[in-house]
Design an enzyme around this catalytic site. Structure first.
Site, PDB file in Angstrom:
ATOM      1  N   HIS A 145      55.836   0.707-126.737  1.00  0.00           N
ATOM      2  CA  HIS A 145      55.084   1.916-126.364  1.00  0.00           C
ATOM      3  C   HIS A 145      55.724   3.222-126.873  1.00  0.00           C
ATOM      4  O   HIS A 145      55.123   3.991-127.619  1.00  0.00           O
ATOM      5  CB  HIS A 145      55.015   2.039-124.838  1.00  0.00           C
ATOM      6  CG  HIS A 145      54.514   0.843-124.118  1.00  0.00           C
ATOM      7  ND1 HIS A 145      53.186   0.545-124.002  1.00  0.00           N
ATOM      8  CD2 HIS A 145      55.168  -0.132-123.429  1.00  0.00           C
ATOM      9  CE1 HIS A 145      53.029  -0.551-123.271  1.00  0.00           C
ATOM     10  NE2 HIS A 145      54.217  -0.988-122.918  1.00  0.00           N
TER      11      HIS A 145
HETATM   12  C1  BDR Z   1      55.491   2.891-120.204  1.00  0.00           C
HETATM   13  O1  BDR Z   1      56.076   2.444-118.978  1.00  0.00           O
HETATM   14  C2  BDR Z   1      57.398   2.037-119.182  1.00  0.00           C
HETATM   15  O2  BDR Z   1      57.608   0.805-118.589  1.00  0.00           O
HETATM   16  C3  BDR Z   1      57.640   2.044-120.666  1.00  0.00           C
HETATM   17  O3  BDR Z   1      58.958   2.473-120.948  1.00  0.00           O
HETATM   18  C4  BDR Z   1      56.617   3.012-121.196  1.00  0.00           C
HETATM   19  O4  BDR Z   1      57.103   4.340-121.194  1.00  0.00           O
HETATM   20  C5  BDR Z   1      54.393   1.941-120.601  1.00  0.00           C
HETATM   21  O5  BDR Z   1      53.412   1.884-119.612  1.00  0.00           O
END
Ligand code: BDR
Ligand code: CA
Length: 313
Positions: free
Chosen positions: A243
């Protein structure tokens, strides 16, 4: 062009770690003024420590890391050890960092930096819950028009939720903060799950990290292997979404991404859909457009950028 001055606001997290590495590996594009840690994937004490582990791994212990808020503005902290492990960076063996945590509070650093740098010169990259940014806005509204852009990872529309059926984790953890940021008038570029779920760590992509035969390559491969297990089981996909590095990749190669400039509002009232990013993708309302909401990525180009840059460290 001069490198863009940025502050990364983060809750590392394996994917946050890769985002930080990408920024530190790209000095010709990015001038990282500092990293502010926030409570999110794991509690603040760990995110502030993990950010420093990542800087040391990159060979950049001079990077300034600040601890920010230890809980959301109005709610109890929700964490994500089920995805990231107990430390937040589970996967490879890691040592405690020796570089110091700065004394200044992360929110004060954000305020001071935006006041001291020329107006319009600093971009903020939040890749965790938006608590530090919204707290800075509440405390010092004069900084809001001085921000060049906010490029954040958070939200979802077509992909709906990953922490609840309706909400993405970063927005869900502190929806009041997200509402403040999305309503601030700062130009926003948003990397929602709609984009990041197309940025999958397939086996050849992870093998490319391992083939670097470097400490960084081995760590990135081990981190992605670790959090892949959870996402592959959940989505039945061929890898896990990376992400957070989408934000930094956008600053380096914006042409990798496509989206629409639309209105996005944050749900803060409903139990059922708390933290939902209500994105007017089809432009049904005449609510003001407040976000460049991305929905597509050239995933091959993104992984080529990552592999090329991380190989430098
Ligand atoms: C986001 O949530 C976190 O777990 C990850 O680092 C990312 O920023 C994805 O939903
Ligand atoms: Ca994150």
């Amino acid at each position: 062009m001069a490198p863009r001055k940025i502050i990364i606001d983060t809750d590392p997290g394996q994917d946050d770690a890769v985002a930080i590495l990408l920024a530190l590996a790209s000095p010709e594009d990015i001038d990282l003024l500092g990293i502010t840690a926030v409570a999110g994937n794991v509690p603040l004490e760990l995110t502030a420590k993990n950010a420093r582990i990542v800087c040391e791994l990159a060979g950049k212990p001079e990077t300034r890391v600040f601890a920010g808020c230890d809980k959301p503005m109005k709610r109890k902290l929700v964490t994500a050890e089920h995805v990231h492990g107990k430390t937040g960076l589970d996967g490879p063996q890691m040592q405690d960092p020796t570089m110091p945590l700065q004394d200044q509070h992360g929110v004060d650093f954000i305020i001071e930096t935006l006041r001291s740098e020329p107006s319009g010169a600093v971009t903020i990259c939040p890749i965790g819950p938006l608590t530090n940014i919204a707290t800075a806005f509440e405390r010092a509204p004069d900084i809001i028009p001085r921000i060049q852009e906010i490029v954040l990872m958070g939200g979802a529309y077509f992909e709906v939720g990953n922490i609840t059926p309706a909400a993405e984790f970063n927005i869900y953890v502190d929806p009041e903060a997200a509402k403040i940021v999305f309503g601030s008038g700062v130009p926003l570029t948003v990397m929602p799950l709609d984009v990041t779920h197309k940025a999958l760590t397939t086996k050849p992509r992870v093998d490319a990290f391992r083939a670097m035969h470097s400490k960084v390559g081995d760590h990135v491969a081990a981190w992605t292997d670790f959090f892949e297990r959870f996402d592959m089981e959940k989505y039945g996909s061929e890898g896990a979404p990376l992400h957070d590095p989408c934000t930094i990749a956008y600053l380096i190669e914006p042409q990798l991404f496509k989206g629409r400039h639309i209105n996005v509002e944050i749900e803060t009232q409903s139990d059922l859909t708390l933290g939902m990013t209500v994105a007017d993708w089809w432009r049904i309302t005449d609510r003001p457009k407040n976000a460049m909401f991305m929905n597509d990525i050239d995933a091959a180009g993104f992984y080529a950028l990552l592999a090329g840059r991380l190989a430098r460290l």
